[in-house]
Design an enzyme around this catalytic site. Sequence first.
Site, PDB file in Angstrom:
ATOM      1  N   ASP A 120       0.854  -1.193   0.000  1.00 38.79           N
ATOM      2  CA  ASP A 120       0.000   0.000   0.000  1.00 38.79           C
ATOM      3  C   ASP A 120       0.888   1.241   0.000  1.00 38.79           C
ATOM      4  OD1 ASP A 120      -2.471   1.299   0.002  1.00 38.79           O
ATOM      5  OD2 ASP A 120      -2.551   1.418   2.188  1.00 38.79           O
ATOM      6  N   ASN A 129       1.609   6.998   3.141  1.00 34.71           N
ATOM      7  CA  ASN A 129       2.380   6.040   3.937  1.00 34.71           C
ATOM      8  C   ASN A 129       3.883   6.280   3.840  1.00 34.71           C
ATOM      9  OD1 ASN A 129       0.273   4.641   5.125  1.00 34.71           O
ATOM     10  ND2 ASN A 129       0.092   3.190   3.423  1.00 34.71           N
ATOM     11  N   ASP A 155       3.394   1.778   7.934  1.00 34.76           N
ATOM     12  CA  ASP A 155       2.156   1.018   7.764  1.00 34.76           C
ATOM     13  C   ASP A 155       2.268  -0.124   6.748  1.00 34.76           C
ATOM     14  OD1 ASP A 155      -0.386   0.109   8.030  1.00 34.76           O
ATOM     15  OD2 ASP A 155      -1.375   1.867   7.166  1.00 34.76           O
TER      16      ASP A 155
END
Length: 324
Positions: free
Chosen positions: A198, A203, A215
């Site tokens: 992701d 992030n 994350d």
Amino acid sequence: MSEFSFANLTPDLILDAIESIGIYPESGLLALNSYENRVYQFRADDNCRYVVKFYRPQRWSDEQIQEEHQFSLSLIEAEVPVVAPIQRDGQTLFEYQGYRFTLFPSVGGRQFEMDNLDQLEMLGRYIGRLHSVAGSQTFTHRPTINTQDYLERAREAILSSQLLSTYMETPFLTILDQLIEKTQNAYYDTAQIRLHGDCHAGNILWSNDKLLLVDLDDCRQGPAIQDLWMMLNGDRQEKAMQLDTMLCGYEEFHSFDQRQLGLIEPLRAMRMVHYMGWLATRWQDPAFPRNFSWFATDKYWEQQVLALKEQYAALNEPALKLIP
């Protein structure tokens, strides 16, 4: 415990859980932006700031969470700048009254600047280092990026939610099914490695002239391009320049198969449909109708019809090419 139940996760329970592993908060709990899990920042009596994450029940198994943690720790050992969980007596995953939780150091920084080519090259270098470690072994328990989960199951979740009005059902499902078929035909199996999964601007933090990846909750197996394509924005020429810049740094540490450039638009289509399916699946959690109220409106589904049509057109275009 219900899949969506955080009702019993009271401030007292959170504090008791943290204290159960020998950390004693002195400040209040600051809720951080997280819908999938419940995440709080606090300062402890050792004058350090921490972040505690309580995992959504039934989303990941213990083995999947621990596999994520081990991946993070192996990256830290290889000096890849990620935020890894804190170990207490050799453990990173803890349980208190039915809730599983993990502790992280609290980190700060500015958001990554997607139009900054210097930062993009540095990011490419970091992701290349991450993938160099990631390719040394495979996940056993974490999922793999695939069209069944990202497209077919997402479609089922959207229909099951009954959030589509009769007015929007036919036009939305018509273009959705066309997009799913096109994407399934365009997405192909290639080398699979462990991924951040992701890797978008939200992030990535910029602090003290360095980038920090945060994350890894969605880490999984998939093609390397998955950790690169979300950085691309603008017109075709701009995207080519951005990708070329990242790969200049990336290939200092890990080789890149340019055939994966053909997966960018299929992966984008999969992410679009998966996101809608995720919202539909989580609709029973009170936090979702409260924060995503627009998801249940005809206006939203009208906008998605247009977005899916645009993405369908993008799938018909030639794959992005690097600058010669």
